[in-house]
Design a protein around this motif. Structure first.
Motif, PDB file in Angstrom:
ATOM      1  N   PHE A   6       0.809  -1.208   0.000  1.00  0.00           N
ATOM      2  CA  PHE A   6       0.000   0.000   0.000  1.00  0.00           C
ATOM      3  C   PHE A   6       0.850   1.269   0.000  1.00  0.00           C
ATOM      4  O   PHE A   6       0.385   2.331  -0.405  1.00  0.00           O
ATOM      5  N   LEU A   7       2.091   1.169   0.458  1.00  0.00           N
ATOM      6  CA  LEU A   7       2.965   2.337   0.492  1.00  0.00           C
ATOM      7  C   LEU A   7       4.418   1.891   0.366  1.00  0.00           C
ATOM      8  O   LEU A   7       4.776   0.785   0.777  1.00  0.00           O
ATOM      9  N   PRO A   8       5.281   2.722  -0.213  1.00  0.00           N
ATOM     10  CA  PRO A   8       6.711   2.401  -0.311  1.00  0.00           C
ATOM     11  C   PRO A   8       7.377   2.537   1.061  1.00  0.00           C
ATOM     12  O   PRO A   8       7.693   3.630   1.508  1.00  0.00           O
ATOM     13  N   VAL A   9       7.556   1.428   1.741  1.00  0.00           N
ATOM     14  CA  VAL A   9       8.109   1.440   3.088  1.00  0.00           C
ATOM     15  C   VAL A   9       9.584   1.837   3.036  1.00  0.00           C
ATOM     16  O   VAL A   9      10.328   1.408   2.157  1.00  0.00           O
ATOM     17  N   GLY A  10      10.017   2.656   3.970  1.00  0.00           N
ATOM     18  CA  GLY A  10      11.420   3.061   4.012  1.00  0.00           C
ATOM     19  C   GLY A  10      11.770   3.647   5.363  1.00  0.00           C
ATOM     20  O   GLY A  10      10.979   3.620   6.305  1.00  0.00           O
ATOM     21  N   TYR A  11      12.967   4.156   5.452  1.00  0.00           N
ATOM     22  CA  TYR A  11      13.431   4.826   6.662  1.00  0.00           C
ATOM     23  C   TYR A  11      14.452   5.867   6.250  1.00  0.00           C
ATOM     24  O   TYR A  11      14.983   5.848   5.141  1.00  0.00           O
ATOM     25  N   HIS A  12      14.730   6.798   7.146  1.00  0.00           N
ATOM     26  CA  HIS A  12      15.657   7.885   6.846  1.00  0.00           C
ATOM     27  C   HIS A  12      17.075   7.530   7.289  1.00  0.00           C
ATOM     28  O   HIS A  12      17.277   6.941   8.344  1.00  0.00           O
ATOM     29  N   GLY A  13      18.041   7.898   6.468  1.00  0.00           N
ATOM     30  CA  GLY A  13      19.451   7.741   6.822  1.00  0.00           C
ATOM     31  C   GLY A  13      20.079   9.095   7.097  1.00  0.00           C
ATOM     32  O   GLY A  13      19.390  10.106   7.229  1.00  0.00           O
ATOM     33  N   ARG A  14      21.400   9.117   7.152  1.00  0.00           N
ATOM     34  CA  ARG A  14      22.122  10.355   7.437  1.00  0.00           C
ATOM     35  C   ARG A  14      22.946  10.775   6.228  1.00  0.00           C
ATOM     36  O   ARG A  14      23.751  10.002   5.717  1.00  0.00           O
ATOM     37  N   SER A  15      22.761  12.004   5.786  1.00  0.00           N
ATOM     38  CA  SER A  15      23.525  12.489   4.639  1.00  0.00           C
ATOM     39  C   SER A  15      25.010  12.590   4.958  1.00  0.00           C
ATOM     40  O   SER A  15      25.850  12.484   4.060  1.00  0.00           O
ATOM     41  N   SER A  16      25.352  12.771   6.225  1.00  0.00           N
ATOM     42  CA  SER A  16      26.757  12.941   6.604  1.00  0.00           C
ATOM     43  C   SER A  16      27.580  11.679   6.410  1.00  0.00           C
ATOM     44  O   SER A  16      28.816  11.740   6.378  1.00  0.00           O
ATOM     45  N   SER A  17      26.929  10.528   6.285  1.00  0.00           N
ATOM     46  CA  SER A  17      27.670   9.272   6.139  1.00  0.00           C
ATOM     47  C   SER A  17      27.649   8.740   4.709  1.00  0.00           C
ATOM     48  O   SER A  17      28.082   7.624   4.457  1.00  0.00           O
ATOM     49  N   VAL A  18      27.142   9.530   3.750  1.00  0.00           N
ATOM     50  CA  VAL A  18      27.163   9.127   2.351  1.00  0.00           C
ATOM     51  C   VAL A  18      28.557   9.387   1.789  1.00  0.00           C
ATOM     52  O   VAL A  18      29.061  10.518   1.835  1.00  0.00           O
ATOM     53  N   VAL A  19      29.200   8.337   1.269  1.00  0.00           N
ATOM     54  CA  VAL A  19      30.569   8.456   0.758  1.00  0.00           C
ATOM     55  C   VAL A  19      30.652   7.805  -0.612  1.00  0.00           C
ATOM     56  O   VAL A  19      29.845   6.946  -0.968  1.00  0.00           O
ATOM     57  N   VAL A  20      31.657   8.210  -1.382  1.00  0.00           N
ATOM     58  CA  VAL A  20      31.832   7.654  -2.717  1.00  0.00           C
ATOM     59  C   VAL A  20      32.485   6.281  -2.615  1.00  0.00           C
ATOM     60  O   VAL A  20      33.210   5.974  -1.658  1.00  0.00           O
ATOM     61  N   SER A  21      32.211   5.440  -3.595  1.00  0.00           N
ATOM     62  CA  SER A  21      32.768   4.104  -3.645  1.00  0.00           C
ATOM     63  C   SER A  21      34.282   4.130  -3.495  1.00  0.00           C
ATOM     64  O   SER A  21      34.969   4.966  -4.079  1.00  0.00           O
ATOM     65  N   GLY A  22      34.805   3.192  -2.713  1.00  0.00           N
ATOM     66  CA  GLY A  22      36.231   3.125  -2.443  1.00  0.00           C
ATOM     67  C   GLY A  22      36.613   3.681  -1.096  1.00  0.00           C
ATOM     68  O   GLY A  22      37.695   3.392  -0.590  1.00  0.00           O
ATOM     69  N   THR A  23      35.727   4.485  -0.505  1.00  0.00           N
ATOM     70  CA  THR A  23      35.977   4.999   0.840  1.00  0.00           C
ATOM     71  C   THR A  23      35.819   3.866   1.846  1.00  0.00           C
ATOM     72  O   THR A  23      34.820   3.146   1.827  1.00  0.00           O
ATOM     73  N   ALA A  24      36.819   3.705   2.710  1.00  0.00           N
ATOM     74  CA  ALA A  24      36.787   2.614   3.684  1.00  0.00           C
ATOM     75  C   ALA A  24      35.633   2.808   4.666  1.00  0.00           C
ATOM     76  O   ALA A  24      35.373   3.922   5.134  1.00  0.00           O
ATOM     77  N   ILE A  25      34.946   1.737   4.977  1.00  0.00           N
ATOM     78  CA  ILE A  25      33.882   1.729   5.974  1.00  0.00           C
ATOM     79  C   ILE A  25      34.383   0.962   7.188  1.00  0.00           C
ATOM     80  O   ILE A  25      34.758  -0.204   7.080  1.00  0.00           O
ATOM     81  N   LYS A  26      34.404   1.613   8.332  1.00  0.00           N
ATOM     82  CA  LYS A  26      34.923   0.997   9.545  1.00  0.00           C
ATOM     83  C   LYS A  26      33.832   0.204  10.245  1.00  0.00           C
ATOM     84  O   LYS A  26      32.704   0.654  10.384  1.00  0.00           O
ATOM     85  N   ARG A  27      34.197  -0.992  10.679  1.00  0.00           N
ATOM     86  CA  ARG A  27      33.240  -1.820  11.420  1.00  0.00           C
ATOM     87  C   ARG A  27      32.851  -1.090  12.703  1.00  0.00           C
ATOM     88  O   ARG A  27      33.701  -0.720  13.506  1.00  0.00           O
ATOM     89  N   PRO A  28      31.555  -0.858  12.932  1.00  0.00           N
ATOM     90  CA  PRO A  28      31.139  -0.045  14.075  1.00  0.00           C
ATOM     91  C   PRO A  28      31.108  -0.829  15.387  1.00  0.00           C
ATOM     92  O   PRO A  28      31.002  -2.068  15.397  1.00  0.00           O
ATOM     93  N   ASN A  29      31.193  -0.090  16.482  1.00  0.00           N
ATOM     94  CA  ASN A  29      30.950  -0.632  17.813  1.00  0.00           C
ATOM     95  C   ASN A  29      29.535  -0.277  18.240  1.00  0.00           C
ATOM     96  O   ASN A  29      28.967   0.726  17.792  1.00  0.00           O
ATOM     97  N   GLY A  30      28.982  -1.070  19.106  1.00  0.00           N
ATOM     98  CA  GLY A  30      27.651  -0.780  19.605  1.00  0.00           C
ATOM     99  C   GLY A  30      27.180  -1.839  20.572  1.00  0.00           C
ATOM    100  O   GLY A  30      27.908  -2.782  20.899  1.00  0.00           O
TER     101      GLY A  30
END
Length: 259
Positions: A6-30
């Motif tokens: 009935f609706l396109p389900v989604g959620y909001h992310g953070r623009s500050s964490s959008v990076v171009v391909s090749g940028t290393a992504i660090k495994r997070p703690n939590g």
């Protein structure tokens, strides 16, 4: 009753964490809760997940706060200048605001997500990084590859209806190349044409509350929204902190993302 029909389900992310391909992504703690009947623990994510996705950029002059973006263009005849501003924005349809598409992967910490998502949904598990390809393919270049929209049952509500075809024949592929290996192995193939909701429907629904299609940066300039959607998801639950390289291909585009 599945709400995604009935609706396109989604959620909001953070623009500050959008990076171009090749940028290393660090495994997070939590916080995670590996044992159900024991308290949570703090430490590095052991269930990093990747997804094959595509995204589109929303451009043009921002719609005023409180004014949704219509799925189709509307034509008005008006005589009062006080209405001109609202009518201008209502006359510009969703398609006219979609600039182009990129490949995308929003990294997910699934063990962190499992503990934090009840009852309000993903939070820290989805903000650690979003990788996009370095090329934006304009919609004008993709229009020759339009195909029929995916059949929708039940019929969408009126604000989500459009008659024209707005799905695209884009081949997608994921391969994994472990560290030290010479060759990559294909783990899935799909096609963008299988999207249930079109981009026009997603944008129309995303703005139906009147959310503006632009956000204010610290420099004072307006930046376009990056809107993304899932095509197919492949799990990576190896728990290894590094050594995997993911290949995403859409037609001639190949990007490599280091885990």
């Amino acid at each position: 009753m599945p709400n995604w029909k009935f609706l396109p389900v989604g959620y909001h992310g953070r623009s500050s964490s959008v990076v171009v391909s090749g940028t290393a992504i660090k495994r997070p703690n939590g916080q995670t809760r590996p044992v159900e009947d024991k308290p949570p623990v703090f430490g590095p994510c052991k269930l990093m997940d990747f997804e094959l996705e595509m995204a589109f950029f929303v451009g043009g002059e921002a719609n005023p706060l409180g004014q949704p973006i219509p799925i189709e263009r509307y034509y008005f005849f008006f005589f009062f200048t006080s209405f001109i501003n609202d009518l201008y924005y209502m006359s510009h349809s969703a398609h006219e605001r979609i600039f182009g598409m990129v490949l995308m992967n929003d990294w997910s910490a699934r063990d962190i997500q499992k503990w934090e998502y009840v009852p309000l949904g993903p939070f820290l598990a989805k903000n650690l990084g979003t990788s996009i390809s370095p090329w934006v393919v304009p919609m004008e270049a993709l229009l020759p590859f339009r195909v029929a929209n995916y059949p929708q049952d039940p019929q969408p509500l009126p604000y989500l209806k459009h008659e024209d075809s707005y799905n695209f024949d884009i081949g997608l592929e994921v391969s994994i190349q472990p560290q030290g290996e010479d060759k990559a192995s294909v783990v899935c193939r799909s096609n963008f044409r299988h999207m249930y909701w079109t981009m026009k429907q997603q944008l129309a629904h995303h703005s139906i509350t009147g959310q503006s299609s632009s956000y204010q940066c610290s420099s004072g300039f307006h930046s376009s929204l990056l809107f993304f959607f899932l095509v197919i998801r492949v799990r990576n639950e190896s728990g290894r902190p590094s050594g995997l390289r993911y290949h995403f291909r859409a037609g001639p585009i190949v990007i490599r993302i280091n885990a």
